[in-house]
Structures are given as C-alpha cells and as structure tokens.
Scaffold this motif. Structure first.
Motif, PDB file in Angstrom:
ATOM      1  N   ALA B  70      -7.592   4.507  33.279  1.00 40.65           N
ATOM      2  CA  ALA B  70      -6.418   3.769  33.767  1.00 40.65           C
ATOM      3  C   ALA B  70      -5.811   2.928  32.646  1.00 40.65           C
ATOM      4  O   ALA B  70      -4.736   2.356  32.782  1.00 40.65           O
ATOM      5  N   THR B  71      -6.526   2.839  31.531  1.00 37.98           N
ATOM      6  CA  THR B  71      -6.094   2.011  30.407  1.00 37.98           C
ATOM      7  C   THR B  71      -4.821   2.584  29.769  1.00 37.98           C
ATOM      8  O   THR B  71      -4.687   3.797  29.641  1.00 37.98           O
ATOM      9  N   THR B  72      -3.927   1.702  29.359  1.00 40.90           N
ATOM     10  CA  THR B  72      -2.723   2.124  28.632  1.00 40.90           C
ATOM     11  C   THR B  72      -3.120   2.514  27.207  1.00 40.90           C
ATOM     12  O   THR B  72      -4.016   1.894  26.637  1.00 40.90           O
ATOM     13  N   TRP B  73      -2.494   3.543  26.667  1.00 41.13           N
ATOM     14  CA  TRP B  73      -2.860   3.923  25.298  1.00 41.13           C
ATOM     15  C   TRP B  73      -1.674   4.528  24.564  1.00 41.13           C
ATOM     16  O   TRP B  73      -0.719   4.996  25.174  1.00 41.13           O
ATOM     17  N   GLU B  74      -1.765   4.503  23.247  1.00 39.72           N
ATOM     18  CA  GLU B  74      -0.757   5.158  22.414  1.00 39.72           C
ATOM     19  C   GLU B  74      -1.414   5.628  21.126  1.00 39.72           C
ATOM     20  O   GLU B  74      -2.438   5.090  20.715  1.00 39.72           O
ATOM     21  N   VAL B  75      -0.813   6.649  20.529  1.00 39.69           N
ATOM     22  CA  VAL B  75      -1.283   7.154  19.228  1.00 39.69           C
ATOM     23  C   VAL B  75      -0.234   6.750  18.201  1.00 39.69           C
ATOM     24  O   VAL B  75       0.958   6.922  18.438  1.00 39.69           O
ATOM     25  N   GLU B  76      -0.669   6.160  17.080  1.00 39.81           N
ATOM     26  CA  GLU B  76       0.305   5.835  16.022  1.00 39.81           C
ATOM     27  C   GLU B  76      -0.137   6.479  14.715  1.00 39.81           C
ATOM     28  O   GLU B  76      -1.329   6.593  14.443  1.00 39.81           O
ATOM     29  N   ALA B  77       0.820   6.921  13.933  1.00 40.31           N
ATOM     30  CA  ALA B  77       0.496   7.568  12.653  1.00 40.31           C
ATOM     31  C   ALA B  77       0.055   6.514  11.646  1.00 40.31           C
ATOM     32  O   ALA B  77       0.637   5.437  11.550  1.00 40.31           O
ATOM     33  N   LEU B  78      -1.023   6.815  10.918  1.00 42.93           N
ATOM     34  CA  LEU B  78      -1.516   5.931   9.847  1.00 42.93           C
ATOM     35  C   LEU B  78      -1.084   6.494   8.508  1.00 42.93           C
ATOM     36  O   LEU B  78      -1.439   7.623   8.163  1.00 42.93           O
ATOM     37  N   ASN B  79      -0.348   5.689   7.741  1.00 41.51           N
ATOM     38  CA  ASN B  79       0.039   6.133   6.396  1.00 41.51           C
ATOM     39  C   ASN B  79      -0.845   5.518   5.319  1.00 41.51           C
ATOM     40  O   ASN B  79      -0.717   5.829   4.144  1.00 41.51           O
ATOM     41  N   ASP B  80      -1.752   4.643   5.756  1.00 42.89           N
ATOM     42  CA  ASP B  80      -2.758   4.077   4.844  1.00 42.89           C
ATOM     43  C   ASP B  80      -3.945   3.666   5.706  1.00 42.89           C
ATOM     44  O   ASP B  80      -3.945   3.907   6.911  1.00 42.89           O
ATOM     45  N   ARG B  81      -4.960   3.043   5.102  1.00 36.21           N
ATOM     46  CA  ARG B  81      -6.176   2.721   5.847  1.00 36.21           C
ATOM     47  C   ARG B  81      -5.958   1.685   6.944  1.00 36.21           C
ATOM     48  O   ARG B  81      -6.798   1.504   7.816  1.00 36.21           O
ATOM     49  N   TYR B  82      -4.843   0.927   6.844  1.00 30.20           N
ATOM     50  CA  TYR B  82      -4.681  -0.218   7.742  1.00 30.20           C
ATOM     51  C   TYR B  82      -3.737   0.039   8.915  1.00 30.20           C
ATOM     52  O   TYR B  82      -3.933  -0.535   9.986  1.00 30.20           O
ATOM     53  N   GLY B  83      -2.734   0.876   8.740  1.00 32.21           N
ATOM     54  CA  GLY B  83      -1.732   1.060   9.788  1.00 32.21           C
ATOM     55  C   GLY B  83      -1.152  -0.289  10.171  1.00 32.21           C
ATOM     56  O   GLY B  83      -0.904  -1.121   9.290  1.00 32.21           O
ATOM     57  N   SER B  84      -1.014  -0.546  11.468  1.00 33.57           N
ATOM     58  CA  SER B  84      -0.430  -1.826  11.891  1.00 33.57           C
ATOM     59  C   SER B  84      -1.501  -2.904  12.102  1.00 33.57           C
ATOM     60  O   SER B  84      -1.202  -3.988  12.583  1.00 33.57           O
ATOM     61  N   ALA B  85      -2.754  -2.605  11.708  1.00 36.32           N
ATOM     62  CA  ALA B  85      -3.859  -3.534  12.010  1.00 36.32           C
ATOM     63  C   ALA B  85      -3.794  -4.849  11.225  1.00 36.32           C
ATOM     64  O   ALA B  85      -4.484  -5.805  11.569  1.00 36.32           O
ATOM     65  N   LEU B  86      -2.971  -4.901  10.184  1.00 44.58           N
ATOM     66  CA  LEU B  86      -2.868  -6.161   9.439  1.00 44.58           C
ATOM     67  C   LEU B  86      -1.890  -7.128  10.109  1.00 44.58           C
ATOM     68  O   LEU B  86      -1.961  -8.329   9.891  1.00 44.58           O
ATOM     69  N   GLU B  87      -0.982  -6.570  10.912  1.00 44.59           N
ATOM     70  CA  GLU B  87       0.092  -7.390  11.483  1.00 44.59           C
ATOM     71  C   GLU B  87      -0.022  -7.560  12.996  1.00 44.59           C
ATOM     72  O   GLU B  87       0.420  -8.560  13.534  1.00 44.59           O
ATOM     73  N   ALA B  88      -0.577  -6.547  13.673  1.00 49.78           N
ATOM     74  CA  ALA B  88      -0.547  -6.528  15.134  1.00 49.78           C
ATOM     75  C   ALA B  88      -1.382  -7.647  15.740  1.00 49.78           C
ATOM     76  O   ALA B  88      -2.330  -8.144  15.129  1.00 49.78           O
ATOM     77  N   ASP B  89      -1.014  -8.039  16.948  1.00 46.49           N
ATOM     78  CA  ASP B  89      -1.790  -9.016  17.704  1.00 46.49           C
ATOM     79  C   ASP B  89      -2.751  -8.212  18.587  1.00 46.49           C
ATOM     80  O   ASP B  89      -2.321  -7.523  19.510  1.00 46.49           O
ATOM     81  N   PHE B  90      -4.042  -8.219  18.262  1.00 49.41           N
ATOM     82  CA  PHE B  90      -5.006  -7.480  19.071  1.00 49.41           C
ATOM     83  C   PHE B  90      -6.355  -8.182  19.043  1.00 49.41           C
ATOM     84  O   PHE B  90      -6.511  -9.193  18.345  1.00 49.41           O
ATOM     85  N   ASP B  91      -7.326  -7.680  19.816  1.00 45.05           N
ATOM     86  CA  ASP B  91      -8.600  -8.388  19.976  1.00 45.05           C
ATOM     87  C   ASP B  91      -9.771  -7.781  19.223  1.00 45.05           C
ATOM     88  O   ASP B  91     -10.568  -8.482  18.627  1.00 45.05           O
ATOM     89  N   ILE B  92      -9.925  -6.450  19.344  1.00 47.90           N
ATOM     90  CA  ILE B  92     -11.132  -5.813  18.793  1.00 47.90           C
ATOM     91  C   ILE B  92     -10.755  -4.566  17.998  1.00 47.90           C
ATOM     92  O   ILE B  92      -9.978  -3.723  18.470  1.00 47.90           O
TER      93      ILE B  92
END
Lengths: 155, 155
Positions: B70-92
């Motif tokens: 039931a969880t919402t999900w999306e796939v995003e393309a990674l153009n480097d090791r980090y993708g949006s993980a340096l900027e995004a607001d997330f928990d884990i």
C-alpha cells in the motif's frame, strides 16, 4: 522483529533516548527489544566517572515506561562490547554513529561462527544547540545539559 | 517514514529483492519509498555489461507490484552515486553491506550542507548456496543464478 541495542547511558541523554525510542518503533508492538546496559565493571573503563548500574538501570526503565509501549522488553548487563549479540537469534542491531564499528564487528564475528547476520540500523545523531553531538562526556564536562542546551561557552 | 534506496539491479537478484522489500516494510503503508536506479550512462562504468535502463526499470516495477504494497513509491534515475539523497527530505537510507560506505558519505555531505542527517539501515546480505554473497557479477559470470543456486563449481 527482535531488536538489540546497548550502551552505558550515564547519564541518559537525548541521543540515547532517540536510540531507544527508535528501537521500540522498529520492533513494533509484537516485537522484543533487548537493551544491553554496561555493567559497572565494564563501564569502569570509560575515561569519565559513571553512575552505578542500579542508578543507570532505574533511569533507563523509567524512560522506557514513559514510552507507553506494548513491545516486550528486557535489560541485560553487558560485560563486554558484545553481550549476547554474538549468539542470540535476533533481527536488527540498533547503533549510533559512535557504535556502528562495533555493530559491523558483531556481524563479522557472527558470520565466522556460522550465525545469521543481522540488519544494522544507525540512527542519526542528535545535535546539541551548538551543532556538535550530544555526548555523555560533554554533559559531564558541563558544556551542555542532557537535551543539548549549552551551559557554558568557551571564550 | 520516507525511505530512499538505490542500485543498478542488473539483473535484479534475491539480495536486491530483500533490499527493496525491507525498504517497503520500513516505510510502512503510509510511507514513501524512492528507488534510485542507475541511468545507462552511470551504470556504464560497471566492469560487467548492464541491461538497459528500460529493461531494469520494468523488472524492478514488476517486482514492486508483486509485493502488493500500500506504500507509495517512485523510481528515479541516478546519474551519480547520490541522486537526490543529498538534498531530499527523508528519514532512512537503506543500504547493503556493499553500499554502506556511500550511505555514510551521503550523511557527511548532508551535514556539511546543513541538511538533516538520515538514519542508515543496512540489510544483512543474502548468501548464495555456497556461502558467499549473491552479486550481479557472480550471476553474470555464470557461477550462480538469481536466487543464489550454484550453476557451475570451479574444479
């Protein structure tokens, strides 16, 4: 889920509370949390004075009771860095940034013994008001209080 | 909880499936899982041939749909090791033993930018029948299949 987490918790500060409350969330209401608490003998190797096991255990139990959790839990004395984590059957070891290396070591030792490797969950550290980590050493030095408020600034 | 996880997934094997299914469990039914998938350009740096982004994305989506989550999900393309993980607001950030160093680096870079540090959850690796890790490289070499059965033993 069966979770293991450990520490000396002298004194129990905001960083420890997050480590413990997240352990209960990860375990879920039907899970089990085993909190390893350094024995007086093991904690005595710290560079700063440590409260007695009984005092630390009482503060820990008061905090866990305040969570109002349905999860089953127990406190076990740690006589070394590993406690029962090398032998026990469990799912997730919850660590701080400081204790991540111990977690990785536990998995390496479990693998060598032919035990199932466990998941390792590193919580994010809690920063004090001054942007540095909350730590027992800083609290004992009188730099910050147990929620990270700066008590005395260095000139 | 908002979870991020990533990989190349070429081919999607039992270790990847565990990484992804645990991400959905950690997110919970009201959470969000963002799966970063290496772009063809980024994945091209691997030492072994990689399936196309479209083929890898289709296999990934089929697997996620099979979870019936039931969880919402999306796939995003990674153009480097980090993708949006340096900027995004997330928990884990969910990582494998192989990608733990990237996770620790992401937290260091987030801290330097003044972003909230995230929790890092390392799943236990999935072992093949021969007691060694399942990896895409071993599958491509024809040593094991995608669930870790040994195809050909070295003499």
């Amino acid at each position: 889920m069966k979770i293991m987490v450990g520490g000396t918790f002298s004194p129990l500060h905001a960083g420890h509370k997050k480590l413990i409350s997240r352990s209960f969330e990860l375990a879920g209401p039907e899970g089990l949390v085993v909190v390893g608490l350094s024995s007086d003998n093991f904690a005595g190797r710290k560079s700063h004075p440590v409260m007695t096991y009984e005092a630390r255990k009482a503060a820990l139990e008061r905090y866990i009771e305040s969570l109002g959790t349905a999860t089953t839990w127990e406190v076990e004395a740690l006589n070394d860095r590993y406690g029962s984590a090398l032998e026990a059957d469990f799912d997730i070891l919850v660590v701080s940034e400081e204790t991540l290396p111990v977690g990785l070591e536990i998995n390496k030792l479990r693998r060598a013994k032919g035990k199932k490797m466990v998941e390792i969950h590193q919580i994010a550290c809690v920063l004090a008001e001054d942007g540095r980590w909350i730590s027992s050493t800083r609290i004992i030095r009188g730099e910050i209080d147990d929620v990270g408020r700066v008590i005395r600034r260095e000139e």
